[in-house]
Design a protein around this motif. Sequence first.
Motif, PDB file in Angstrom:
ATOM      1  N   GLY A 137       0.825  -1.197   0.000  1.00  0.00           N
ATOM      2  CA  GLY A 137       0.000   0.000   0.000  1.00  0.00           C
ATOM      3  C   GLY A 137       0.862   1.251   0.000  1.00  0.00           C
ATOM      4  O   GLY A 137       1.885   1.314   0.691  1.00  0.00           O
ATOM      5  N   PHE A 138       0.453   2.253  -0.785  1.00  0.00           N
ATOM      6  CA  PHE A 138       1.181   3.508  -0.875  1.00  0.00           C
ATOM      7  C   PHE A 138       0.225   4.646  -0.530  1.00  0.00           C
ATOM      8  O   PHE A 138      -0.922   4.667  -1.000  1.00  0.00           O
ATOM      9  CB  PHE A 138       1.727   3.731  -2.293  1.00  0.00           C
ATOM     10  N   ALA A 139       0.679   5.550   0.319  1.00  0.00           N
ATOM     11  CA  ALA A 139      -0.153   6.695   0.709  1.00  0.00           C
ATOM     12  C   ALA A 139       0.322   7.945  -0.010  1.00  0.00           C
ATOM     13  O   ALA A 139       1.532   8.228  -0.070  1.00  0.00           O
ATOM     14  CB  ALA A 139      -0.077   6.896   2.219  1.00  0.00           C
ATOM     15  N   HIS A 140      -0.637   8.699  -0.573  1.00  0.00           N
ATOM     16  CA  HIS A 140      -0.328   9.943  -1.273  1.00  0.00           C
ATOM     17  C   HIS A 140      -1.052  11.084  -0.576  1.00  0.00           C
ATOM     18  O   HIS A 140      -2.248  11.002  -0.310  1.00  0.00           O
ATOM     19  CB  HIS A 140      -0.765   9.864  -2.732  1.00  0.00           C
ATOM     20  N   THR A 141      -0.341  12.114  -0.284  1.00  0.00           N
ATOM     21  CA  THR A 141      -0.894  13.233   0.480  1.00  0.00           C
ATOM     22  C   THR A 141      -0.709  14.526  -0.292  1.00  0.00           C
ATOM     23  O   THR A 141       0.379  14.804  -0.825  1.00  0.00           O
ATOM     24  CB  THR A 141      -0.178  13.338   1.849  1.00  0.00           C
ATOM     25  N   ASP A 142      -1.805  15.272  -0.322  1.00  0.00           N
ATOM     26  CA  ASP A 142      -1.734  16.612  -0.903  1.00  0.00           C
ATOM     27  C   ASP A 142      -1.306  17.564   0.210  1.00  0.00           C
ATOM     28  O   ASP A 142      -2.080  17.872   1.112  1.00  0.00           O
ATOM     29  CB  ASP A 142      -3.105  17.005  -1.443  1.00  0.00           C
ATOM     30  N   PRO A 143      -0.082  18.023   0.195  1.00  0.00           N
ATOM     31  CA  PRO A 143       0.413  18.832   1.313  1.00  0.00           C
ATOM     32  C   PRO A 143      -0.234  20.213   1.386  1.00  0.00           C
ATOM     33  O   PRO A 143      -0.162  20.881   2.413  1.00  0.00           O
ATOM     34  CB  PRO A 143       1.912  18.939   1.037  1.00  0.00           C
ATOM     35  N   PHE A 144      -0.891  20.619   0.299  1.00  0.00           N
ATOM     36  CA  PHE A 144      -1.462  21.972   0.277  1.00  0.00           C
ATOM     37  C   PHE A 144      -2.972  21.978   0.493  1.00  0.00           C
ATOM     38  O   PHE A 144      -3.604  23.032   0.484  1.00  0.00           O
ATOM     39  CB  PHE A 144      -1.123  22.637  -1.060  1.00  0.00           C
ATOM     40  N   ASN A 145      -3.577  20.751   0.644  1.00  0.00           N
ATOM     41  CA  ASN A 145      -5.017  20.637   0.853  1.00  0.00           C
ATOM     42  C   ASN A 145      -5.805  21.424  -0.199  1.00  0.00           C
ATOM     43  O   ASN A 145      -6.671  22.241   0.093  1.00  0.00           O
ATOM     44  CB  ASN A 145      -5.417  21.135   2.252  1.00  0.00           C
ATOM     45  N   ASN A 146      -5.467  21.179  -1.485  1.00  0.00           N
ATOM     46  CA  ASN A 146      -6.194  21.847  -2.575  1.00  0.00           C
ATOM     47  C   ASN A 146      -7.659  21.439  -2.571  1.00  0.00           C
ATOM     48  O   ASN A 146      -8.047  20.409  -2.027  1.00  0.00           O
ATOM     49  CB  ASN A 146      -5.560  21.465  -3.918  1.00  0.00           C
ATOM     50  N   ARG A 147      -8.475  22.242  -3.217  1.00  0.00           N
ATOM     51  CA  ARG A 147      -9.894  21.901  -3.279  1.00  0.00           C
ATOM     52  C   ARG A 147     -10.103  20.549  -3.964  1.00  0.00           C
ATOM     53  O   ARG A 147     -10.936  19.747  -3.552  1.00  0.00           O
ATOM     54  CB  ARG A 147     -10.664  22.993  -4.038  1.00  0.00           C
ATOM     55  N   SER A 148      -9.367  20.327  -5.039  1.00  0.00           N
ATOM     56  CA  SER A 148      -9.436  19.014  -5.695  1.00  0.00           C
ATOM     57  C   SER A 148      -8.459  18.084  -4.976  1.00  0.00           C
ATOM     58  O   SER A 148      -7.371  17.819  -5.466  1.00  0.00           O
ATOM     59  CB  SER A 148      -9.088  19.144  -7.171  1.00  0.00           C
TER      60      SER A 148
END
Length: 840
Positions: free
Chosen positions: A57-68
């Motif tokens: 399993g790989f986790a991907h995180t949006d560090p900027f918390n964009n709307r999308s």
Amino acid sequence: MDAAALPASSAWREASSFRALSQDESVCTYNTDGRVLTTASNETTSMVASDYSDLLGFAHTDPFNNRSNTSGLTFGRQVNERLSVLGQIKTDAGINDMCWTGNLLLAGSTSGSVLLYDTAQLIYDGPTSPNSDLQDFVSLQQTIPFHWLVNPQAGAPVAGEHLMSQRVTQVDMVASDASRFVAVDNNRLTRWNLGNTSEPEYDQLESDFPIQCCGLQPTSRELCILGTTPGALKMKDFRVPGGECAWQVSQAHRGAVYEVLWNPFSPFWVASSGEDALVQLWDLRSTKMPVLKMAGHHNAVTELSWSNSHAEILASGGWDRRVKIWNLNASGGQMMDDFQKPFSSMISGVEFCRRSHDSLVATSVSGEAACITLTDDFLEPMVVHKFEVEESNEQKQMVYALKSGHKVHHNENGVEKLFYFRQIKQAVMLAINLAKGHQLSDEKLGDAKTLIELCKALPAVECCDALDPALSIEDKAEMKIQFLKEMDQLSYRLPPGTDDIDSLDHSPDVMTEYQFLKESVDMLDDLAAARFGEFENHKQRILGWDAGDWIKSTKKMLVLRRTVAEYLEADGPAAFEFAGMMCDKFEDRHKFLEFGMVADLLVHPSIYEHHSSKVTKLGQDSVVEHCKDYKAIRLQIRLQQLILEETTRKDNSDVATNIINLVEADRIVMAHGKEATILGLDGELVDTSNKPKVVSLAIIHSYFSALIFKEFWDSLIIQSSALEMCIREISGYADVLSATMARGYNELLHAASAKSDNGVECLQHLVMIFRVVVDSRERELNKGFLEKVTSSVEMLCETIVGFLEGYDSGNISEAREFALSVNSQLGSLKMKLENEHIDK
């Protein structure tokens, strides 16, 4: 596959792209097709391997918390040393850390909660096509909010002036207790029960500074090690109330400790890595210093992974964009390889695959992933060799060609390599084949035992308290010696819980062969080392084996022969009793002819194999033929047992008489039970067909020595002459028998010619003389003997008559008794002389 080939079912997937990896020329091979989904605004923050499948399993995180929001989880499977992407699921927040135990996947989020997923569908009924939507295969079971993180005081500082974060820094769960998990955030440690997640069952601020990592001991749910920002290692024992640390190193690293990881095979070893670019190994029995300190990274080391099949192999990755593989059994911890090419950013995950023991997967923050295979060529320098092998020309030509192309010789070093490469099936077959031959050699018995031991994984360390003060080792030198000893053992043998002979799909015959071999080698080793208590256990199991098991190969019968031989040296009476039982077992199964190989040993040395002369072909054939006679062999086994018991009995006042009675008896019980066999020599060492009933020199020498001690010269002459006539043309032992017979004649003549007024003694001498004349088969020698003894006979008769006449009237009854004795003994001999027409 390229980005255009992806299904466009969600915005975040549409924005995804792949980063391909370059081919490396190292003996460790990269997978050029391994890819992990990323987006331009995504970071791959974590990777986790299923603990009993080949899923990742790989986790991907949006560090900027964009709307999308593009945060989510990607799942892949290692297939044929390559990474195949199965699909993704979306998460509402970024994932900072994961733990996958059984069907449960824990994910610590960046928004102050832990997500609990059920992955059973994915593990057992995963998608048939790649890059699928996995919402139907991975179901969110619970969202466990950490209320102090979900609703934090804005910018509230943590002790040490570190600002409070909403991230759940790390989570951990162990298979031994899948109902609980631990988590760390900021400077807090919590333990949760999945049965009640409204509040943690343990909640404690464990440090004045942020805690970067945690790790539960795999075999215990009670010990949890923590790594802090200032570089401390702290051990929490949940059995101890309050906030006291059970074990602590205040300055384990210079700077933050980013990862701690328990060795899966030792309850005492913990690896740590930190901001100081070091990887260190600690033994909980000592707090003074790490047992190993490994330098090689050029920046902080944030990822660690232990091999699931080799206790000494550790992988690390860090901010320097490098993945390194370490051999901890080498002096000081040797770096075996260093991977940098595929990665353009710092490493965010390193995991050894659970099923493919020789593979690991690494990923970077940028989403690059590499499936790295440890080939046999890579592993070969790490193989521990403890056998000193001198290869013959034949052995040099005999090799196993592995799938990898690596060749392994048919010798002990080849076995060591195969086991280290985890080619278990080939290793087991070669080890069994070599051990079969070695068990028959005194010099190689230890090698046979080692080969058999290599087929089985080491037993797991008994559940113990790793922090028990009684196990503490304060002396640094002593601690180092103990660590090296344990590491060497775990590196050489299959570690606990790994695949071994029991894991193979062997036919029953192979397992039976292995069990038989193991039992026989252990038994011979116990006998050689005089461990008789352990041998008794083996003996009882051996007696339970069917005779058919032994006769399957000549080597097995040779093992039985050697077992009896070793046992005879250790405990003669018990060995003969055991041999007698085995003799009966073979006879009951109508397999006694095959027992001849052991029977030959039980009558050795025999009258056909006298040490002073070469054994003739006729003598060898005579031994073989004699060993086919169950009754003859069984009787001699029993006689030797009884004679040894007589000679070793402390309270035995007349050993000689008892031995004579045993040999001349007509009824001796062979075994106790419903069908006890009763045999006996009936006073004769030779049968009516002029063949020896007894060929064992041990019995014959004991019997003759007893006759000499008791001065029974007539029996000595009669028995030795009968045997001498049997083997005169066959064995040099006939000369010994002739000398024994001559001694008997001389002693008898001397005794008969001595002056004596005792009528009883004279009668005894006279009876012995006439017994020799009547019963001896050596007629020519008797004629010479009669010429010499005639005068003695006349003198003895006169003495007896005078003795009778000398009785006074007060001893009439005594005189009558003696006269009857004379009449009885001499009368029966007189009848034999007349019936057989022997000239007096």
